[in-house]
Design a protein around this motif. Structure first.
Motif, PDB file in Angstrom:
ATOM      1  N   LEU A  47       1.395   6.601  -6.593  1.00  0.00           N
ATOM      2  CA  LEU A  47       0.096   7.534  -7.137  1.00  0.00           C
ATOM      3  C   LEU A  47       0.364   9.131  -6.869  1.00  0.00           C
ATOM      4  N   ALA A  48       0.892   9.293  -5.666  1.00  0.00           N
ATOM      5  CA  ALA A  48       1.313  10.520  -5.502  1.00  0.00           C
ATOM      6  C   ALA A  48       2.124  11.461  -6.275  1.00  0.00           C
ATOM      7  N   TRP A  63       2.701   5.859 -11.540  1.00  0.00           N
ATOM      8  CA  TRP A  63       1.935   4.458 -11.373  1.00  0.00           C
ATOM      9  C   TRP A  63       2.288   3.586 -12.577  1.00  0.00           C
ATOM     10  N   ALA A 115       2.246   1.766  -3.539  1.00  0.00           N
ATOM     11  CA  ALA A 115       1.208   1.981  -4.507  1.00  0.00           C
ATOM     12  C   ALA A 115       0.712   3.525  -4.259  1.00  0.00           C
ATOM     13  N   GLN A 116       0.684   3.931  -2.605  1.00  0.00           N
ATOM     14  CA  GLN A 116       0.443   5.337  -2.553  1.00  0.00           C
ATOM     15  C   GLN A 116       1.556   6.358  -2.969  1.00  0.00           C
ATOM     16  N   GLY A 117       2.857   5.946  -2.736  1.00  0.00           N
ATOM     17  CA  GLY A 117       3.977   6.694  -3.187  1.00  0.00           C
ATOM     18  C   GLY A 117       4.118   6.970  -4.832  1.00  0.00           C
ATOM     19  N   MET A 137       0.901  -1.149  -0.120  1.00  0.00           N
ATOM     20  CA  MET A 137       0.088   0.251  -0.034  1.00  0.00           C
ATOM     21  C   MET A 137       0.790   1.378   0.016  1.00  0.00           C
ATOM     22  N   LEU A 138       2.077   1.332   0.754  1.00  0.00           N
ATOM     23  CA  LEU A 138       2.735   2.394   0.532  1.00  0.00           C
ATOM     24  C   LEU A 138       3.451   2.557  -0.656  1.00  0.00           C
TER      25      LEU A 138
END
Length: 135
Positions: A90-91, A95, A86-88, A83-84
């Protein structure tokens, strides 16, 4: 005609076989994701890799825990790592599946390397016969 009975194997005997099968599936998932192959096994094998690689790395860190607690904590840590990542990604608007697989591979490899170095240092500090001194 004489028949021989099939001996029942204990779960401890099957552990290396299951570990090898899991490694093969995870490796196939990483390769399929990085090559962009259109195989129907690409998705499930890649998801297995994204879960198994960080879970195995964290499990190597948690050597002293009860096996059930170790499995539970390492699986939760694997989900957090995924999750980290993916979140990084996407931020920063970068991606991609390949990028995620590479990031998880780098994280897992770094943790495995740190565990290996720590264990070798501990072995060397004990005065084991494995460490050779160069004069």
């Amino acid at each position: 005609m004489r028949t021989t009975g099939i001996s029942t194997a204990s779960p401890r005997d099957l552990a290396p076989l299951l570990a090898g099968a899991a490694t093969g599936i995870a490796g196939a998932g990483a390769v399929l994701a990085l090559t962009g192959d259109g195989s129907p096994l690409r998705g499930p094998c890649t998801l297995f890799f994204l879960t198994a690689a960080p879970a195995a790395a964290v499990a190597a860190l948690l050597r002293g825990l009860d096996p059930f607690a170790r499995a539970l904590v390492s699986l939760a840590a694997a989900v957090v790592v995924d999750m980290l990542v993916a979140q990084g990604m996407l931020a920063v608007h970068r991606w991609s599946v390949r990028g995620g697989v590479v990031a998880v591979t780098v994280f897992s490899s770094a943790v495995f390397a740190a565990v290996f170095v720590h264990r070798m240092r501990r072995l060397g500090s004990r005065g084991g016969t494995r460490s050779a001194k160069v004069v």
